[in-house]
Design a protein around this motif. Structure first.
Motif, PDB file in Angstrom:
ATOM      1  N   LYS A 368       3.843  -1.671  -6.901  1.00 23.01           N
ATOM      2  CA  LYS A 368       3.977  -2.155  -5.522  1.00 23.01           C
ATOM      3  C   LYS A 368       2.617  -2.477  -4.891  1.00 23.01           C
ATOM      4  O   LYS A 368       2.415  -3.566  -4.354  1.00 23.01           O
ATOM      5  N   THR A 369       1.693  -1.522  -4.954  1.00 23.94           N
ATOM      6  CA  THR A 369       0.392  -1.729  -4.313  1.00 23.94           C
ATOM      7  C   THR A 369      -0.387  -2.834  -5.008  1.00 23.94           C
ATOM      8  O   THR A 369      -1.068  -3.638  -4.351  1.00 23.94           O
ATOM      9  N   THR A 370      -0.304  -2.915  -6.320  1.00 23.58           N
ATOM     10  CA  THR A 370      -0.979  -4.001  -7.041  1.00 23.58           C
ATOM     11  C   THR A 370      -0.444  -5.351  -6.593  1.00 23.58           C
ATOM     12  O   THR A 370      -1.210  -6.294  -6.348  1.00 23.58           O
ATOM     13  N   LEU A 371       0.872  -5.459  -6.464  1.00 20.66           N
ATOM     14  CA  LEU A 371       1.465  -6.711  -6.016  1.00 20.66           C
ATOM     15  C   LEU A 371       1.032  -7.036  -4.594  1.00 20.66           C
ATOM     16  O   LEU A 371       0.764  -8.204  -4.262  1.00 20.66           O
ATOM     17  N   ALA A 372       0.938  -6.021  -3.753  1.00 18.77           N
ATOM     18  CA  ALA A 372       0.489  -6.235  -2.376  1.00 18.77           C
ATOM     19  C   ALA A 372      -0.926  -6.804  -2.344  1.00 18.77           C
ATOM     20  O   ALA A 372      -1.251  -7.659  -1.500  1.00 18.77           O
ATOM     21  N   LYS A 373      -1.780  -6.353  -3.249  1.00 19.55           N
ATOM     22  CA  LYS A 373      -3.155  -6.864  -3.297  1.00 19.55           C
ATOM     23  C   LYS A 373      -3.185  -8.308  -3.780  1.00 19.55           C
ATOM     24  O   LYS A 373      -4.069  -9.076  -3.397  1.00 19.55           O
ATOM     25  N   VAL A 374      -2.234  -8.684  -4.609  1.00 23.39           N
ATOM     26  CA  VAL A 374      -2.126 -10.092  -5.007  1.00 23.39           C
ATOM     27  C   VAL A 374      -1.698 -10.930  -3.805  1.00 23.39           C
ATOM     28  O   VAL A 374      -2.249 -12.009  -3.547  1.00 23.39           O
ATOM     29  N   VAL A 375      -0.727 -10.424  -3.046  1.00 25.41           N
ATOM     30  CA  VAL A 375      -0.276 -11.129  -1.838  1.00 25.41           C
ATOM     31  C   VAL A 375      -1.423 -11.311  -0.859  1.00 25.41           C
ATOM     32  O   VAL A 375      -1.565 -12.370  -0.227  1.00 25.41           O
ATOM     33  N   SER A 401      -5.895 -15.188   5.905  1.00 23.31           N
ATOM     34  CA  SER A 401      -4.646 -15.309   6.652  1.00 23.31           C
ATOM     35  C   SER A 401      -3.739 -14.094   6.524  1.00 23.31           C
ATOM     36  O   SER A 401      -2.664 -14.060   7.119  1.00 23.31           O
ATOM     37  N   VAL A 402      -4.154 -13.099   5.720  1.00 26.36           N
ATOM     38  CA  VAL A 402      -3.335 -11.907   5.514  1.00 26.36           C
ATOM     39  C   VAL A 402      -4.143 -10.671   5.898  1.00 26.36           C
ATOM     40  O   VAL A 402      -5.304 -10.532   5.509  1.00 26.36           O
ATOM     41  N   THR A 403      -3.521  -9.793   6.664  1.00 20.21           N
ATOM     42  CA  THR A 403      -4.136  -8.520   7.042  1.00 20.21           C
ATOM     43  C   THR A 403      -3.474  -7.400   6.246  1.00 20.21           C
ATOM     44  O   THR A 403      -2.265  -7.435   6.016  1.00 20.21           O
ATOM     45  N   VAL A 404      -4.277  -6.406   5.858  1.00 14.49           N
ATOM     46  CA  VAL A 404      -3.755  -5.324   5.027  1.00 14.49           C
ATOM     47  C   VAL A 404      -4.057  -3.974   5.662  1.00 14.49           C
ATOM     48  O   VAL A 404      -5.168  -3.734   6.131  1.00 14.49           O
ATOM     49  N   LEU A 405      -3.069  -3.108   5.664  1.00 11.05           N
ATOM     50  CA  LEU A 405      -3.270  -1.695   5.982  1.00 11.05           C
ATOM     51  C   LEU A 405      -2.944  -0.908   4.717  1.00 11.05           C
ATOM     52  O   LEU A 405      -1.794  -0.854   4.286  1.00 11.05           O
ATOM     53  N   LEU A 491       1.682  -3.866   4.997  1.00  9.22           N
ATOM     54  CA  LEU A 491       1.639  -2.470   5.434  1.00  9.22           C
ATOM     55  C   LEU A 491       2.012  -1.581   4.255  1.00  9.22           C
ATOM     56  O   LEU A 491       3.167  -1.515   3.852  1.00  9.22           O
ATOM     57  N   ASP A 492       1.001  -0.914   3.689  1.00  5.43           N
ATOM     58  CA  ASP A 492       1.203  -0.051   2.529  1.00  5.43           C
ATOM     59  C   ASP A 492       1.326   1.392   3.002  1.00  5.43           C
ATOM     60  O   ASP A 492       0.335   2.023   3.374  1.00  5.43           O
ATOM     61  N   GLU A 493       2.539   1.905   3.014  1.00  2.64           N
ATOM     62  CA  GLU A 493       2.823   3.269   3.494  1.00  2.64           C
ATOM     63  C   GLU A 493       2.190   3.500   4.873  1.00  2.64           C
ATOM     64  O   GLU A 493       1.374   4.390   5.069  1.00  2.64           O
ATOM     65  N   PRO A 494       2.544   2.712   5.876  1.00  2.00           N
ATOM     66  CA  PRO A 494       1.872   2.790   7.176  1.00  2.00           C
ATOM     67  C   PRO A 494       2.186   4.050   7.969  1.00  2.00           C
ATOM     68  O   PRO A 494       1.546   4.310   8.989  1.00  2.00           O
ATOM     69  N   THR A 495       3.184   4.827   7.522  1.00  2.00           N
ATOM     70  CA  THR A 495       3.540   6.042   8.281  1.00  2.00           C
ATOM     71  C   THR A 495       3.432   7.292   7.415  1.00  2.00           C
ATOM     72  O   THR A 495       4.019   8.316   7.735  1.00  2.00           O
ATOM     73  N   ALA A 496       2.656   7.210   6.318  1.00  2.11           N
ATOM     74  CA  ALA A 496       2.589   8.339   5.375  1.00  2.11           C
ATOM     75  C   ALA A 496       2.102   9.613   6.037  1.00  2.11           C
ATOM     76  O   ALA A 496       2.514  10.719   5.671  1.00  2.11           O
TER      77      ALA A 496
END
Length: 572
Positions: A368-375, A401-405, A491-496
């Protein structure tokens, strides 16, 4: 040196040359003084020539001593400027290399070797460059002075330089090979030090009583390093002593030659005295020159390593202005593999329509996180394509154009305001934008209530600031992501780190928080993802299932199983 401080380099070189030339003044003044003494009619008489010669000698010695003091301080400033310039080069290289480069062990080894060796040598290199320049000036002057007294005095001293230079080069090569050989061990020792002395690690180390074991492992690493260091130092000591012995033999041979020339009438007593002083000073100049050459020879492979590191660290293109998303951000048959590893993402196709909330779920290690970094454009796909509104999108376009948390976000030891605006430092800081991002993340009131409001330093590692709870820090990181005006938010686990009430409050109106932006949400909490417009279920790097929450539950597959497991934990 020249690029770091041209004026300082000229001043330092002039001082070095002045100090070297003062040695010639010592030789000339000494000869004048000896001539005056030997020509005096009696031992008690004092001639004006002797007084003048002694006055010149005292002045030259005073100038030489004064120049030494000025040299050391000037070189200190110049060394600091060179060190800063070299560090800036390495920091720019590290900040600009693609993210996937940091997954390479060979890159980390090279970086650590550069940091430990090449960047610790600028001050000594500056001193050696100037010492070499001054030594050569003094060497030429002393050679001329000795040749004027008797040409036979010159070859005896100069021939000594050949074996000394060879020994110094051998010693330098040994040092570089030692540094390369022990670099992995140095990294291990540094890691264990960081674990033992870092504030974030202190609680767990004490909770598990792990300190004695970690100290033991650090002690073993120290012992392994010493086991290699001691024989290496012994070899270099041997080469150094041999070099010193050769230099001493050359000086002794020259002094013996002076005596022989006096006996044969080729030198007067005053010339012999001046020759002895010149030989001694020439020996000193040769020592200075050869020491500088030795230091530079030792530094050359490390500086070449640094230059190679900077040349190989090809930086990515700078960010362009972000662009709006009119239709969708789409990945088609995307695969990605870390260096020397099997693919972490395999032939994945997903779509993020404009204004939608799309969720990625799956067990740990599913990609999941690897794919998010590709996005987000942080990783370039190994194969497949990424398109923005049906147009190919390069990594720098996506990053703009993409923001990441990220789940492992940074807790910047800066003010609360700086923690937020770091997401987009290209735009002017406007307080209303900062406060709006904080309000959306639900942290505005907490930050405003700090002792100095948004100007309060967060964290306590650099100075006595105000620390926050884990959930509050996560809200600050979320505000940072929302502050950047990007069309897509990951948003990668934004409420962990948030409690259930805080999580429910945050996601109660997630679309209002996103203000119309497209979102890719990664979470293990199905209470957060069930309201998503569309859900992709990852398994072993592939998309195993996709659909809405109701569709996936009805499908009865992996998603339904994981959802049932979480739901069961809250049921009697």
């Amino acid at each position: 040196m020249w690029h770091a401080d041209r004026t300082g380099t000229v001043v330092a070189a002039a001082l070095q040359a002045l100090g070297a030339l003062s040695g010639i003044g010592v030789v000339l003044a000494s000869k004048l003084a000896l001539d005056a003494v030997l020509d005096a009619p009696s031992a008690s008489s004092v001639s004006g020539t002797l007084v003048l010669a002694l006055a010149v000698l005292a002045a030259v010695v005073a100038i030489s001593s004064s120049v030494g003091v000025l040299q050391s301080q000037q070189q200190r400033i110049l060394g600091e400027r060179v060190t800063q310039q070299m560090w800036r080069g390495v920091l720019r290289a590290c900040a600009g290399v693609p993210l996937v480069t940091w997954e390479s062990t060979s890159f980390l080894d090279r970086l650590e070797r550069v940091r430990n060796n090449a960047l610790s040598r600028p001050a000594s290199v500056v001193s050696s460059v100037l010492g070499l320049a001054g030594g050569l000036v003094g060497l030429v002057g002393m050679v001329v002075a000795l040749a004027a007294l008797d040409p036979l005095l010159v070859p005896t001293l100069l021939v000594v330089a050949v074996p000394v230079v060879a020994l110094n080069r051998l010693s330098s090569r040994l040092e570089f090979r030692f540094a390369v050989r022990t670099n992995p061990l140095q990294r291990r020792r540094l890691y264990l030090k960081v674990v033992l002395i870092s504030r974030p690690n202190a609680a767990e180390v004490r909770a598990f009583g792990a300190a004695p074991h970690l100290l033991g492992r650090h002690g073993d690493a120290d012992a392994d390093y010493l086991a290699d260091l001691v024989p290496h130092v012994r070899r270099r000591q041997g080469l150094g002593l041999l070099s010193t012995l050769v230099s001493a033999l050359g000086l002794a041979a020259t002094l013996v030659l002076v005596v022989v020339l006096v006996q044969h009438g080729r030198l007067s007593l005053s010339e012999a005295g001046a020759a002895a002083i010149a030989a001694r000073l020439l020996g000193g100049q040769m020592t200075t020159t050869l020491t500088a050459m030795s230091t530079l020879n030792e530094a050359v492979p490390f500086l070449a390593d640094l230059e190679s590191f900077l040349d190989d660290a090809v930086t990515e293109e700078s960010l362009r202005p972000g662009r709006p998303l009119d239709r969708a951000l789409t990945l088609r048959d995307v695969s990605f593999a870390y260096p020397d590893h099997e693919p972490a993402v395999r032939e994945v196709s997903i779509s993020l329509p404009r204004g939608s909330v799309v969720a990625l779920v799956g067990e740990n290690g599913s990609g999941k996180t690897t794919l998010a970094k590709v996005v987000a454009g942080l990783y370039a796909p190994t194969s497949g394509s990424v398109s923005w509104d049906d147009e190919p999108a390069a990594g720098h376009d996506l990053r703009a154009s993409v923001t990441v948390l990220f789940q492992d976000f940074i807790r910047y030891q800066m003010s609360a305001r700086d923690n937020i605006v770091l997401a987009d430092t290209r735009r002017p800081v406007e307080e209303e934008h900062v406060r709006a991002a904080a309000r959306s993340a639900g942290i505005d009131e907490a930050l405003a209530a700090l002792p100095s409001g948004y100007d309060t330093m967060l964290g306590q590692e650099l100075e006595a600031g105000s620390d926050l709870s884990g959930g509050q820090w996560q809200r600050v990181a979320l505000a940072r992501a929302l502050y950047r005006d990007s069309a897509v938010v990951v948003l990668d686990e934004p409420t962990a780190a948030m409690d259930p009430r805080a999580e429910a409050a945050l996601f109660g109106d997630v679309r209002s928080m996103l203000a119309g932006r497209t979102a890719l949400l990664i979470s293990h909490r199905f209470s957060s993802v069930r309201s998503a417009d569309y859900i992709y279920v990852m398994d072993a790097g592939r998309v195993a299932e996709e659909g809405t929450h109701d569709e996936l539950v009805a499908l009865g597959g992996t998603y339904a199983e994981l959802y049932a497991l979480q739901a069961a934990a809250y049921l009697d």
